[in-house]
Design a protein around this motif. Structure first.
Motif, short mmCIF file in Angstrom:
data_model
loop_
_atom_site.label_atom_id
_atom_site.label_comp_id
_atom_site.label_asym_id
_atom_site.label_seq_id
_atom_site.Cartn_x
_atom_site.Cartn_y
_atom_site.Cartn_z
N GLN A 279 0.80 -1.21 0.00
CA GLN A 279 0.00 0.00 0.00
C GLN A 279 0.84 1.27 0.00
O GLN A 279 0.29 2.37 -0.10
CB GLN A 279 -0.94 0.01 1.21
N MET A 280 2.14 1.14 0.13
CA MET A 280 3.02 2.29 0.16
C MET A 280 4.09 2.17 -0.93
O MET A 280 4.37 1.07 -1.42
CB MET A 280 3.71 2.41 1.52
N VAL A 281 4.67 3.31 -1.29
CA VAL A 281 5.76 3.25 -2.26
C VAL A 281 6.91 2.43 -1.67
O VAL A 281 7.08 2.40 -0.44
CB VAL A 281 6.23 4.68 -2.64
N PRO A 282 7.70 1.74 -2.50
CA PRO A 282 8.67 0.75 -2.00
C PRO A 282 9.65 1.28 -0.96
O PRO A 282 9.92 0.61 0.05
CB PRO A 282 9.41 0.32 -3.27
N GLU A 283 10.22 2.48 -1.19
CA GLU A 283 11.23 3.00 -0.26
C GLU A 283 10.64 3.23 1.14
O GLU A 283 11.25 2.91 2.15
CB GLU A 283 11.82 4.32 -0.78
N PHE A 284 9.44 3.78 1.16
CA PHE A 284 8.78 4.06 2.43
C PHE A 284 8.42 2.76 3.14
O PHE A 284 8.66 2.59 4.34
CB PHE A 284 7.52 4.88 2.19
N ALA A 285 7.85 1.79 2.39
CA ALA A 285 7.44 0.52 2.97
C ALA A 285 8.64 -0.24 3.54
O ALA A 285 8.57 -0.79 4.64
CB ALA A 285 6.73 -0.32 1.93
N ALA A 286 9.74 -0.27 2.79
CA ALA A 286 10.93 -0.99 3.23
C ALA A 286 11.44 -0.45 4.56
O ALA A 286 11.79 -1.20 5.47
CB ALA A 286 12.02 -0.91 2.17
N ALA A 287 11.48 0.88 4.69
CA ALA A 287 11.97 1.50 5.92
C ALA A 287 11.01 1.25 7.08
O ALA A 287 11.44 0.92 8.19
CB ALA A 287 12.15 3.00 5.70
N ALA A 288 9.71 1.39 6.83
CA ALA A 288 8.73 1.24 7.90
C ALA A 288 8.70 -0.17 8.45
O ALA A 288 8.63 -0.38 9.67
CB ALA A 288 7.34 1.64 7.39
N PHE A 289 8.80 -1.17 7.58
CA PHE A 289 8.68 -2.56 8.03
C PHE A 289 9.96 -3.08 8.70
O PHE A 289 9.94 -4.13 9.32
CB PHE A 289 8.26 -3.46 6.87
N LYS A 290 11.05 -2.35 8.58
CA LYS A 290 12.29 -2.73 9.27
C LYS A 290 12.29 -2.28 10.73
O LYS A 290 13.06 -2.78 11.55
CB LYS A 290 13.50 -2.13 8.55
N LEU A 291 11.45 -1.30 11.04
CA LEU A 291 11.44 -0.72 12.39
C LEU A 291 10.77 -1.64 13.40
O LEU A 291 9.93 -2.47 13.05
CB LEU A 291 10.70 0.62 12.36
N GLU A 292 11.15 -1.46 14.66
CA GLU A 292 10.47 -2.12 15.76
C GLU A 292 9.53 -1.11 16.41
O GLU A 292 9.66 0.10 16.21
CB GLU A 292 11.48 -2.65 16.78
N LYS A 293 8.60 -1.60 17.18
CA LYS A 293 7.60 -0.75 17.81
C LYS A 293 8.27 0.36 18.63
O LYS A 293 9.15 0.08 19.46
CB LYS A 293 6.68 -1.58 18.70
N GLY A 294 7.88 1.61 18.36
CA GLY A 294 8.43 2.75 19.08
C GLY A 294 9.69 3.33 18.46
O GLY A 294 10.13 4.42 18.84
N GLN A 295 10.27 2.65 17.49
CA GLN A 295 11.52 3.09 16.87
C GLN A 295 11.26 4.15 15.80
O GLN A 295 10.22 4.16 15.14
CB GLN A 295 12.24 1.89 16.25
N ILE A 296 12.24 5.06 15.63
CA ILE A 296 12.15 6.13 14.63
C ILE A 296 13.23 5.90 13.57
O ILE A 296 14.38 5.58 13.89
CB ILE A 296 12.32 7.50 15.30
N SER A 297 12.87 6.09 12.31
CA SER A 297 13.79 5.81 11.20
C SER A 297 14.75 6.95 10.96
O SER A 297 14.54 8.09 11.41
CB SER A 297 12.98 5.58 9.92
N ASP A 298 15.81 6.65 10.22
CA ASP A 298 16.65 7.70 9.64
C ASP A 298 15.84 8.35 8.53
O ASP A 298 14.83 7.80 8.08
CB ASP A 298 17.93 7.09 9.07
N PRO A 299 16.24 9.51 8.03
CA PRO A 299 15.52 10.12 6.90
C PRO A 299 15.43 9.18 5.70
O PRO A 299 16.40 8.52 5.33
CB PRO A 299 16.36 11.36 6.59
N VAL A 300 14.25 9.11 5.10
CA VAL A 300 13.97 8.22 3.97
C VAL A 300 13.52 9.06 2.79
O VAL A 300 12.58 9.86 2.92
CB VAL A 300 12.88 7.19 4.33
#
Length: 294
Positions: free
Chosen positions: A209-230
């Motif tokens: 449901q999301m563009v690939p770059e966004f989805a890849a970053a979001a699904f690598k995170l654990e609950k409560g974690q914040i990503s690096d800039p994507v």
């Protein structure tokens, strides 16, 4: 080949969603049946509402007119709409009688239009009849159960994001978050996404449901974690993962309308396909294919 409806109800993701993921079967259905009427009648009751030069206008005539042109007539109330429909029917009777007096019914153009209208009305009635037969509780539950099986063990996540135009801005937001800034409040102030007012909340979504770059970053995170800039085609995102779970199956009652739409269109599509298969349809406006050489 038909496709089962995707029974999913996450809030739409503006700017990030891939279009068409909620599409229900399109099929070959020519008309979606109207299963109810704004002017439904009780059995055996069809009162006369008006009379024009001796010609009666019945409640059933009003219902047909409402289906045909009701949506295009101005009305401030139901009574206003009713009055407009009766006026329309009155004008139609008067005009048709005038046309008959001028012998317009004798022309070939009228006969062609009449034949076309007759065929269209019969087609619509047939498709409506097929729709009413198809929409049963058993059929709806069967489609629901089959669609539910497709959910499998697919994972979905609940995330927020902050969208900004440049990497420098994204890094500055990341730094503020590491110092303890509230993600939702920062999203309201800084994010350029339409969902900023909701604190950047995207609800639950699956990878597709999301563009690939966004989805890849979001699904690598654990609950409560914040990503690096994507970086995506929309700009730079900082993502916070709120939750992760197996995809949830919506309750039957919440998707009943979708199921009805699917069952109706599938039944109509199959009927038209069957009729075409059994028919001899010739295209006389195209050159005939060469006969096979012996």
């Amino acid at each position: 080949m038909t496709t089962l409806p995707q029974l999913h109800f996450s809030r739409p993701k503006p700017r990030l969603s891939r279009p068409g993921w909620l599409a229900v079967v399109a099929g070959a259905a020519l008309i979606a049946a109207s299963l109810t009427s704004a002017f439904s009648e009780t059995a055996g009751s069809d009162p006369v509402l008006a009379r024009v030069n001796g010609v009666d206008i019945h409640q059933s005539d009003l219902a047909i007119a409402d289906q045909e042109i009701g949506g295009s007539l101005p009305a401030s109330s139901e009574q206003g709409k009713r009055d407009n429909l009766i006026t329309y029917l009155s004008n139609m009777i008067l005009a048709s009688k005038a046309a008959e007096s001028q012998k317009l019914t004798d022309g070939d153009d009228f006969k062609r239009r009449l034949a076309f209208a007759r065929n269209r009305i019969l087609m619509e009635m047939l498709l409506e009849s097929e729709a009413k037969k198809a929409v049963t509780d058993q059929a709806l539950h069967q489609v629901y159960d089959e669609a539910a099986k497709q959910f499998g063990n697919e994972e979905e996540v609940h995330a927020r994001h902050i969208l900004v135009p440049t990497e420098a801005e994204a890094k500055e937001i990341e730094a503020q978050l590491k110092k303890g800034a509230d993600f939702a409040e920062l999203a309201k102030k800084k994010s350029k996404d339409p969902g900023a007012a909701q604190g950047g909340d995207l609800g639950y979504f699956t990878k597709d449901q999301m563009v690939p770059e966004f989805a890849a970053a979001a699904f690598k995170l654990e609950k409560g974690q914040i990503s690096d800039p994507v970086k995506t085609q929309f700009g730079w995102h900082v993502i916070k993962l709120e939750d992760k779970r197996k995809r949830q199956i919506p309750e039957f009652d919440k998707v009943k309308d979708q199921l009805q739409t699917y069952v109706v269109r599938k039944a109509q599509s199959e009927l038209i396909t069957k009729l075409r298969t059994q028919a001899k349809i010739e295209r006389l406006d195209q050159p005939k294919a060469d006969a096979p050489k012996k």
